[in-house]
Design a protein around this motif. Sequence first.
Motif, PDB file in Angstrom:
ATOM      1  N   GLY A 227       0.808  -1.217   0.000  1.00  0.00           N
ATOM      2  CA  GLY A 227       0.000   0.000   0.000  1.00  0.00           C
ATOM      3  C   GLY A 227       0.836   1.259   0.000  1.00  0.00           C
ATOM      4  N   ALA A 228       2.143   1.115   0.090  1.00  0.00           N
ATOM      5  CA  ALA A 228       3.072   2.250   0.048  1.00  0.00           C
ATOM      6  C   ALA A 228       4.438   1.690  -0.327  1.00  0.00           C
ATOM      7  CB  ALA A 228       3.122   2.976   1.383  1.00  0.00           C
ATOM      8  N   LEU A 306       8.117  -3.025   6.467  1.00  0.00           N
ATOM      9  CA  LEU A 306       8.472  -2.704   5.087  1.00  0.00           C
ATOM     10  C   LEU A 306       7.230  -2.691   4.202  1.00  0.00           C
ATOM     11  CD1 LEU A 306      11.595  -5.032   4.828  1.00  0.00           C
ATOM     12  CD2 LEU A 306      11.562  -2.578   5.359  1.00  0.00           C
ATOM     13  N   GLU A 307       6.938  -1.516   3.655  1.00  0.00           N
ATOM     14  CA  GLU A 307       5.862  -1.382   2.667  1.00  0.00           C
ATOM     15  C   GLU A 307       6.515  -1.544   1.298  1.00  0.00           C
ATOM     16  OE1 GLU A 307       2.750  -0.967   3.532  1.00  0.00           O
ATOM     17  OE2 GLU A 307       2.822  -0.223   5.597  1.00  0.00           O
ATOM     18  N   ILE A 308       6.220  -2.650   0.626  1.00  0.00           N
ATOM     19  CA  ILE A 308       7.009  -3.012  -0.564  1.00  0.00           C
ATOM     20  C   ILE A 308       6.243  -2.912  -1.881  1.00  0.00           C
ATOM     21  CG2 ILE A 308       8.494  -4.520   0.806  1.00  0.00           C
ATOM     22  CD1 ILE A 308       6.982  -6.904  -0.480  1.00  0.00           C
ATOM     23  N   SER A 309       5.004  -2.436  -1.824  1.00  0.00           N
ATOM     24  CA  SER A 309       4.219  -2.322  -3.050  1.00  0.00           C
ATOM     25  C   SER A 309       3.248  -1.167  -2.910  1.00  0.00           C
ATOM     26  CB  SER A 309       3.451  -3.622  -3.325  1.00  0.00           C
ATOM     27  OG  SER A 309       2.494  -3.451  -4.339  1.00  0.00           O
ATOM     28  N   ASP A 310       3.236  -0.267  -3.891  1.00  0.00           N
ATOM     29  CA  ASP A 310       2.313   0.869  -3.851  1.00  0.00           C
ATOM     30  C   ASP A 310       0.859   0.412  -3.791  1.00  0.00           C
ATOM     31  OD1 ASP A 310       3.969   3.174  -3.849  1.00  0.00           O
ATOM     32  OD2 ASP A 310       4.459   2.820  -5.945  1.00  0.00           O
ATOM     33  N   ILE A 311       0.575  -0.704  -4.414  1.00  0.00           N
ATOM     34  CA  ILE A 311      -0.781  -1.249  -4.433  1.00  0.00           C
ATOM     35  C   ILE A 311      -0.847  -2.427  -3.479  1.00  0.00           C
ATOM     36  CG2 ILE A 311      -2.569  -2.302  -5.886  1.00  0.00           C
ATOM     37  CD1 ILE A 311      -1.272  -0.853  -8.262  1.00  0.00           C
ATOM     38  N   LYS A 312      -1.902  -2.477  -2.675  1.00  0.00           N
ATOM     39  CA  LYS A 312      -2.014  -3.539  -1.674  1.00  0.00           C
ATOM     40  C   LYS A 312      -2.130  -4.918  -2.317  1.00  0.00           C
ATOM     41  CE  LYS A 312      -4.646  -2.766   1.910  1.00  0.00           C
ATOM     42  NZ  LYS A 312      -5.804  -2.378   2.741  1.00  0.00           N
ATOM     43  N   TRP A 313      -2.938  -5.019  -3.368  1.00  0.00           N
ATOM     44  CA  TRP A 313      -3.140  -6.313  -4.029  1.00  0.00           C
ATOM     45  C   TRP A 313      -2.950  -6.124  -5.538  1.00  0.00           C
ATOM     46  CZ3 TRP A 313      -6.202 -10.405  -1.171  1.00  0.00           C
ATOM     47  CH2 TRP A 313      -6.136 -11.635  -1.823  1.00  0.00           C
TER      48      TRP A 313
END
Length: 486
Positions: A227-228, A306-313
């Motif tokens: 998500g970030a 760790l937020e590893i993806s801008d999109i959650k899914w």
Amino acid sequence: MAISRHRLLFLLLLLLLRAFSSLPAQAAARGASDPSGTGENFGSVLRNLLQDDPRITDELTHGYMSNSELEIAVRAVGSRCPNISRIYSIGKSVNGFSLLVIEISDKPGEKEAEPAFKFIGNVHGDEPVGREVLINLANWLCDNYLKDPLATLIVENMHLHILPTMNPDGFALRRRGNANNVDLNRDFPDQFFPINDEIDYRQPETRAIMNWVKQEHFTASASLHGGALVANYPWDGSRDQSKQYYGCPDDKTFRYMASVYSKSHYNMSLSKEFKGGITNGAFWYPIYGGMQDWNYIHGGCFELTLEISDIKWPKAAELPVIWEHNRMSMLNLAASLVKTGVHGRIFAADTGHPIPGSLTIKGIGSEIRASRTYGDYHRMLAPGENYEVIASMEGFRTKATRILLEEEAVSLDFILDPGEASGEVKMLRNDCGCLCGDDRLFHMHGAHLELYLFVFLIIIALYVLFKRRTSKFTIHRHSPRRPIAV
């Protein structure tokens, strides 16, 4: 005018309800809303993290491993690389799915004088990227041991534990919380507010992590979210619930660790929302009951979120790119356990045997405990600094020495002489040998000690009203001791 006993009872009950209503409302977990009410500078990020996504369709989940497929993939790693891996379970989810861990080491399952690191994925059910990435990490290490220098360094010099999913039920239900709809990153004991003080009320997944940390001697860890795009470090909350930078005693070391991840990432360090791709949790937005702070306080384990993806899914087609963007970050973060910091063992001078002494750094208000088996310790520290390292053990004389920690790790053993321990006040410890005592005692030192004393006095007053027929009584309120700032 005299107040009747029944009217006074009614007033006291109102005060009691008002006191409990003043407790902090459940703040959202990392990747949820900002309880401070402010999201300036991070509005777009917070919107991505805000809530369960009702649009998780069958088409979107296509290409992701189901829970049963994930279990097959985990066990396949163990079958394919039995010489450097071990599969074990730390417990079960609410719906009975086994929480399987892959341990990777040249001596899996054996106790060694080596540091241990853990990765945890899928803490939130609707953030599944971590499950896929961590299976890729395990397979990459399996394939590249004795071929790639970094893979060989990790396998031969540490114990890496990988839990691909902490929340399999939430994943199956396509929602943030577990089967009981509880946010697991809000379910741990909190240092500032008494959240879930009673272990019986915690979720089985939370209890599994807590017991795991008590059994293993983890030096550092990281949980993977979506998500970030940022590496988050403690503290996650502040004493007054305000949105502010609230650093922990090892703030400099955590900033170093977060930067190791961010700078190794394809584009995390280029973030326009977060300078350098890292952030202090409380400065981003405060949360309470998070796993990250609990690990550091009660496990002596340096954990990052760790937020590893801008999109959650994201769509499954994007997973190979996300894996490649995060591969070196995960490897370098794990390898930092042996590449930097101070490492050594503590021995008793009279017997020569290893002892589970404590290690502290002068000027830093935290300490770690050496292992009981080998007396080994592994202390994360930011390089480029001078440190005074202090070893102590009850019944032995304390010893200290100064080190210059440059880019490489420092090895430092201590031999403690029997005798009276130093006169320093010893911090209470839990079963892990960590700071702050047991959960209940720790929470009673929080910001709401005055409130609980007040509520306690009201309960006494109610008891007196029922047991005595007198119409008047006095409650003496004592000023509680100020909590010690961490």
